[in-house]
Design a protein around this motif. Structure first.
Motif, mmCIF file in Angstrom:
data_model
loop_
_atom_site.group_PDB
_atom_site.id
_atom_site.type_symbol
_atom_site.label_atom_id
_atom_site.label_comp_id
_atom_site.label_asym_id
_atom_site.label_seq_id
_atom_site.Cartn_x
_atom_site.Cartn_y
_atom_site.Cartn_z
ATOM 1 N N SER A 55 3.030 31.897 22.011
ATOM 2 C CA SER A 55 3.639 32.429 23.236
ATOM 3 C C SER A 55 4.354 33.749 22.958
ATOM 4 O O SER A 55 4.222 34.711 23.720
ATOM 5 C CB SER A 55 4.625 31.423 23.819
ATOM 6 O OG SER A 55 3.953 30.255 24.225
ATOM 7 N N HIS A 58 1.876 36.548 22.377
ATOM 8 C CA HIS A 58 1.302 37.013 23.647
ATOM 9 C C HIS A 58 2.252 37.993 24.336
ATOM 10 O O HIS A 58 1.811 39.017 24.884
ATOM 11 C CB HIS A 58 1.004 35.819 24.554
ATOM 12 C CG HIS A 58 0.418 36.193 25.873
ATOM 13 N ND1 HIS A 58 -0.760 36.883 26.008
ATOM 14 C CD2 HIS A 58 0.871 35.974 27.135
ATOM 15 C CE1 HIS A 58 -1.024 37.072 27.287
ATOM 16 N NE2 HIS A 58 -0.042 36.529 27.995
ATOM 17 N N SER A 77 -4.077 35.197 23.755
ATOM 18 C CA SER A 77 -3.870 35.037 25.190
ATOM 19 C C SER A 77 -4.373 33.679 25.678
ATOM 20 O O SER A 77 -3.702 32.989 26.451
ATOM 21 C CB SER A 77 -4.571 36.166 25.938
ATOM 22 O OG SER A 77 -4.466 35.989 27.321
ATOM 23 N N ALA A 80 -2.079 30.939 24.206
ATOM 24 C CA ALA A 80 -0.747 31.026 24.805
ATOM 25 C C ALA A 80 -0.762 30.432 26.209
ATOM 26 O O ALA A 80 0.163 29.727 26.604
ATOM 27 C CB ALA A 80 -0.269 32.471 24.838
ATOM 28 N N GLU A 81 -1.831 30.696 26.945
ATOM 29 C CA GLU A 81 -1.948 30.113 28.281
ATOM 30 C C GLU A 81 -2.101 28.593 28.200
ATOM 31 O O GLU A 81 -1.565 27.857 29.016
ATOM 32 C CB GLU A 81 -3.137 30.722 29.020
ATOM 33 C CG GLU A 81 -3.175 30.334 30.468
ATOM 34 C CD GLU A 81 -4.193 31.136 31.257
ATOM 35 O OE1 GLU A 81 -4.748 30.555 32.210
ATOM 36 O OE2 GLU A 81 -4.426 32.308 30.924
ATOM 37 N N ALA A 84 1.327 27.052 27.349
ATOM 38 C CA ALA A 84 2.417 27.409 28.255
ATOM 39 C C ALA A 84 2.794 26.263 29.190
ATOM 40 O O ALA A 84 3.899 26.244 29.727
ATOM 41 C CB ALA A 84 2.062 28.644 29.069
ATOM 42 N N GLN A 88 3.511 29.595 32.709
ATOM 43 C CA GLN A 88 2.811 30.859 32.949
ATOM 44 C C GLN A 88 2.983 31.374 34.375
ATOM 45 O O GLN A 88 2.777 32.546 34.621
ATOM 46 C CB GLN A 88 1.325 30.778 32.562
ATOM 47 C CG GLN A 88 0.492 29.864 33.407
ATOM 48 C CD GLN A 88 0.373 28.479 32.810
ATOM 49 O OE1 GLN A 88 1.279 27.996 32.153
ATOM 50 N NE2 GLN A 88 -0.732 27.820 33.060
ATOM 51 N N TYR A 105 6.225 33.557 29.439
ATOM 52 C CA TYR A 105 5.820 33.133 28.105
ATOM 53 C C TYR A 105 7.000 33.098 27.138
ATOM 54 O O TYR A 105 6.997 32.328 26.174
ATOM 55 C CB TYR A 105 4.679 34.009 27.588
ATOM 56 C CG TYR A 105 3.402 33.721 28.336
ATOM 57 C CD1 TYR A 105 2.559 32.691 27.931
ATOM 58 C CD2 TYR A 105 3.059 34.438 29.471
ATOM 59 C CE1 TYR A 105 1.403 32.400 28.635
ATOM 60 C CE2 TYR A 105 1.905 34.151 30.176
ATOM 61 C CZ TYR A 105 1.082 33.130 29.757
ATOM 62 O OH TYR A 105 -0.060 32.834 30.456
#
Length: 131
Positions: A55, A58, A77, A80-81, A84, A88, A105
Motif C-alpha cells: 500500500s 503504491h 498497483s 495494493a488494490e 486495500a 481504496q 492507501y
C-alpha cells in the motif's frame, strides 16, 4: 534453560520423576504451544507488513509520478488494490487525485500495521508468553 539441557546432555544424566523413575526426552507441550503461536505470530506479522508495504509503495509510485505502464508499477498497483480491503474508496473526490490515493492507501497501510501489532500480541498471549 538451554544451559540446563546442554549440561545434562554432556553429563549423560537424565531427569528423574518424584517416583524415582527416569524420564527420557519428555515432551514439553507448553514450549511447543509457545513455539507454534510464536511462529504463527511471525507469519501473520510478515504478511501484514507486506500488505502495508504494498500500500505504501503504491502511494509512493503514484505521488512520484511512476509510469503506470511499467510492470513493477502495475504489479504493486494490482496487489495494493487487492489488500486495500475497502480503503481504496474510503475518501472520494478530494481536491487532487494524488491526495485520494494518499488518503485511501495510506489508511490501508496504517490499518495493516495496526492489525500486525495487535494480532502478534494476541497470538503470543495465546502461546503463553508476552511478545
Amino acid at each position: 534453560m538451554s544451559e540446563e539441557v546442554a549440561s545434562s546432555t554432556r553429563s549423560g544424566k537424565t531427569e528423574s520423576s518424584p517416583g524415582g523413575h527416569r524420564r527420557r526426552g519428555s515432551f514439553d507441550f507448553a514450549a511447543a504451544r509457545a513455539r507454534f503461536f510464536g511462529v504463527l505470530a511471525t507469519v501473520v506479522r510478515w504478511g501484514c507488513t507486506l500488505a502495508a508495504a504494498l500500500s505504501a509503495a503504491h502511494v509512493v509510485f503514484t505521488l512520484g509520478g511512476a509510469n503506470p505502464d511499467n510492470a513493477l508499477t502495475r504489479f504493486v498497483s494490482h496487489w495494493a488494490e487487492t489488500v486495500a480491503l475497502g480503503f481504496q474508496d474510503l475518501f472520494l473526490k478530494p481536491a487532487e487525485p494524488e491526495l485520494e490515493v494518499l488518503l485511501n492507501y495510506g489508511s490501508a497501510a496504517l490499518f495493516w500495521l495496526l492489525v500486525s501489532g495487535m494480532s502478534a500480541r494476541i497470538l503470543h498471549a495465546l502461546g503463553g508468553r508476552s511478545g
